[in-house]
Design a protein around this motif. Structure first.
Motif, mmCIF file in Angstrom:
data_model
loop_
_atom_site.group_PDB
_atom_site.id
_atom_site.type_symbol
_atom_site.label_atom_id
_atom_site.label_comp_id
_atom_site.label_asym_id
_atom_site.label_seq_id
_atom_site.Cartn_x
_atom_site.Cartn_y
_atom_site.Cartn_z
ATOM 1 N N SER A 132 37.074 31.200 41.627
ATOM 2 C CA SER A 132 36.210 31.694 42.719
ATOM 3 C C SER A 132 37.020 32.444 43.762
ATOM 4 O O SER A 132 36.608 33.508 44.236
ATOM 5 C CB SER A 132 35.486 30.531 43.400
ATOM 6 N N ILE A 133 38.171 31.910 44.088
ATOM 7 C CA ILE A 133 39.022 32.569 45.084
ATOM 8 C C ILE A 133 39.543 33.897 44.552
ATOM 9 O O ILE A 133 39.542 34.903 45.261
ATOM 10 C CB ILE A 133 40.167 31.636 45.523
ATOM 11 N N SER A 134 39.956 33.918 43.300
ATOM 12 C CA SER A 134 40.418 35.170 42.694
ATOM 13 C C SER A 134 39.300 36.204 42.669
ATOM 14 O O SER A 134 39.521 37.387 42.941
ATOM 15 C CB SER A 134 40.928 34.932 41.282
ATOM 16 N N LEU A 135 38.104 35.751 42.358
ATOM 17 C CA LEU A 135 36.953 36.653 42.331
ATOM 18 C C LEU A 135 36.631 37.168 43.729
ATOM 19 O O LEU A 135 36.357 38.363 43.915
ATOM 20 C CB LEU A 135 35.746 35.918 41.736
ATOM 21 N N LEU A 136 36.704 36.313 44.728
ATOM 22 C CA LEU A 136 36.472 36.725 46.113
ATOM 23 C C LEU A 136 37.513 37.753 46.547
ATOM 24 O O LEU A 136 37.182 38.751 47.196
ATOM 25 C CB LEU A 136 36.492 35.508 47.035
ATOM 26 N N LYS A 137 38.773 37.523 46.178
ATOM 27 C CA LYS A 137 39.828 38.490 46.493
ATOM 28 C C LYS A 137 39.534 39.841 45.831
ATOM 29 O O LYS A 137 39.741 40.893 46.429
ATOM 30 C CB LYS A 137 41.196 37.961 46.045
ATOM 31 N N SER A 138 39.039 39.793 44.607
ATOM 32 C CA SER A 138 38.696 41.028 43.899
ATOM 33 C C SER A 138 37.555 41.756 44.587
ATOM 34 O O SER A 138 37.573 42.979 44.702
ATOM 35 C CB SER A 138 38.320 40.729 42.448
ATOM 36 N N PHE A 139 36.546 41.012 45.032
ATOM 37 C CA PHE A 139 35.424 41.637 45.739
ATOM 38 C C PHE A 139 35.895 42.297 47.036
ATOM 39 O O PHE A 139 35.375 43.329 47.432
ATOM 40 C CB PHE A 139 34.322 40.617 46.044
ATOM 41 N N MET A 140 36.894 41.695 47.658
ATOM 42 C CA MET A 140 37.408 42.279 48.903
ATOM 43 C C MET A 140 38.283 43.504 48.626
ATOM 44 O O MET A 140 38.500 44.311 49.511
ATOM 45 C CB MET A 140 38.168 41.229 49.699
ATOM 46 N N ASN A 141 38.765 43.647 47.406
ATOM 47 C CA ASN A 141 39.562 44.799 46.995
ATOM 48 C C ASN A 141 38.812 45.625 45.957
ATOM 49 O O ASN A 141 39.423 46.215 45.072
ATOM 50 C CB ASN A 141 40.887 44.339 46.379
ATOM 51 N N ASP A 147 35.334 48.786 37.260
ATOM 52 C CA ASP A 147 34.133 48.019 36.927
ATOM 53 C C ASP A 147 34.383 47.117 35.719
ATOM 54 O O ASP A 147 33.894 45.984 35.668
ATOM 55 C CB ASP A 147 32.966 48.964 36.627
ATOM 56 N N ARG A 148 35.153 47.617 34.769
ATOM 57 C CA ARG A 148 35.465 46.824 33.573
ATOM 58 C C ARG A 148 36.257 45.565 33.950
ATOM 59 O O ARG A 148 35.947 44.473 33.483
ATOM 60 C CB ARG A 148 36.249 47.690 32.595
ATOM 61 N N GLU A 149 37.276 45.703 34.805
ATOM 62 C CA GLU A 149 38.067 44.556 35.248
ATOM 63 C C GLU A 149 37.193 43.557 36.002
ATOM 64 O O GLU A 149 37.291 42.349 35.787
ATOM 65 C CB GLU A 149 39.228 45.005 36.138
ATOM 66 N N MET A 150 36.332 44.081 36.876
ATOM 67 C CA MET A 150 35.442 43.207 37.642
ATOM 68 C C MET A 150 34.481 42.469 36.710
ATOM 69 O O MET A 150 34.235 41.270 36.876
ATOM 70 C CB MET A 150 34.673 44.017 38.684
ATOM 71 N N GLY A 151 33.976 43.181 35.719
ATOM 72 C CA GLY A 151 33.076 42.552 34.749
ATOM 73 C C GLY A 151 33.760 41.416 33.995
ATOM 74 O O GLY A 151 33.174 40.344 33.803
ATOM 75 N N TRP A 152 34.995 41.640 33.569
ATOM 76 C CA TRP A 152 35.747 40.591 32.884
ATOM 77 C C TRP A 152 35.987 39.402 33.798
ATOM 78 O O TRP A 152 35.889 38.245 33.367
ATOM 79 C CB TRP A 152 37.085 41.130 32.370
ATOM 80 N N MET A 153 36.305 39.667 35.056
ATOM 81 C CA MET A 153 36.563 38.567 35.995
ATOM 82 C C MET A 153 35.305 37.737 36.227
ATOM 83 O O MET A 153 35.361 36.500 36.233
ATOM 84 C CB MET A 153 37.110 39.117 37.306
ATOM 85 N N VAL A 154 34.172 38.412 36.416
ATOM 86 C CA VAL A 154 32.908 37.695 36.616
ATOM 87 C C VAL A 154 32.554 36.909 35.353
ATOM 88 O O VAL A 154 32.148 35.748 35.420
ATOM 89 C CB VAL A 154 31.772 38.671 37.014
ATOM 90 N N GLY A 155 32.743 37.536 34.192
ATOM 91 C CA GLY A 155 32.452 36.868 32.924
ATOM 92 C C GLY A 155 33.315 35.628 32.728
ATOM 93 O O GLY A 155 32.817 34.570 32.320
#
Length: 177
Positions: A132-141, A147-155
């Motif tokens: 969750s923290i890694s995902l939050l950091k990604s959303f802030m960056n 989009d592909r990296e974000m999709g993998w992280m959410v998945g």
């Protein structure tokens, strides 16, 4: 020459006891693994201090989102440290030997009470929190991530959450039985 039945049973019992003793004492082969995790914890501390000291000089000039990202990185490292410590304590106590600090005032309440099922649930909960923290950091960056990296992280995060729910449900069902 025939061995009397009592003598054969006695020999089999001695061999069986010896094998069982070796199996029982083999648990000590895990001790170096836990010592290695302690070394890993020291490495994590060094990384934590490095992150802290790299960010400290930038504190006054940093934007609010930079401060939040730096703090999330530190929190992330703390959660991983907690996770490693839980594995060291409960793994050693469950599989190697009891840690004899019963009278120590700083002894954690859960120490000695966390079985492998409880450890699995705490591990997956920690992994979900770290994710969750890694995902939050990604959303802030988000501007620096595809989009592909974000999709993998959410998945992956959803996979961790679902795994945690399945483990918790399985544990709850097994306790009822």
């Amino acid at each position: 020459m025939t061995i009397p039945p009592d003598s054969a049973d006695h020999m089999r019992t001695r061999i069986e006891r010896r094998v069982e003793s070796w199996i029982f004492h083999s648990r000590w082969l895990l001790a170096p693994f836990y010592l290695g995790l302690i070394v890993g914890l020291v490495i994590l501390l060094i990384k934590f201090l490095q992150e802290l000291f790299v960010f400290l000089p930038q504190t006054l000039s940093a934007s609010q989102s930079d401060v939040i990202l730096a703090l999330l990185t530190l929190v992330d490292l703390v959660l991983v440290g907690n996770l490693v410590l839980m594995v060291i304590f409960s793994g050693y106590e469950n599989f190697v030997s009891k840690i004899d600090v019963h009278n120590h005032p700083d002894r954690p309440e859960w120490m000695g009470k966390l079985d492998s099922g409880g450890l699995k649930l705490k591990l997956i909960a920690s992994i979900v929190a770290i994710s969750s923290i890694s995902l939050l950091k990604s959303f802030m960056n988000v501007d620096k991530i595809t989009d592909r990296e974000m999709g993998w992280m959410v998945g992956m995060h959803l996979l961790f959450v679902c795994s945690g729910l399945i483990l918790a449900l399985t544990d709850k069902l097994s306790v009822k039985k």
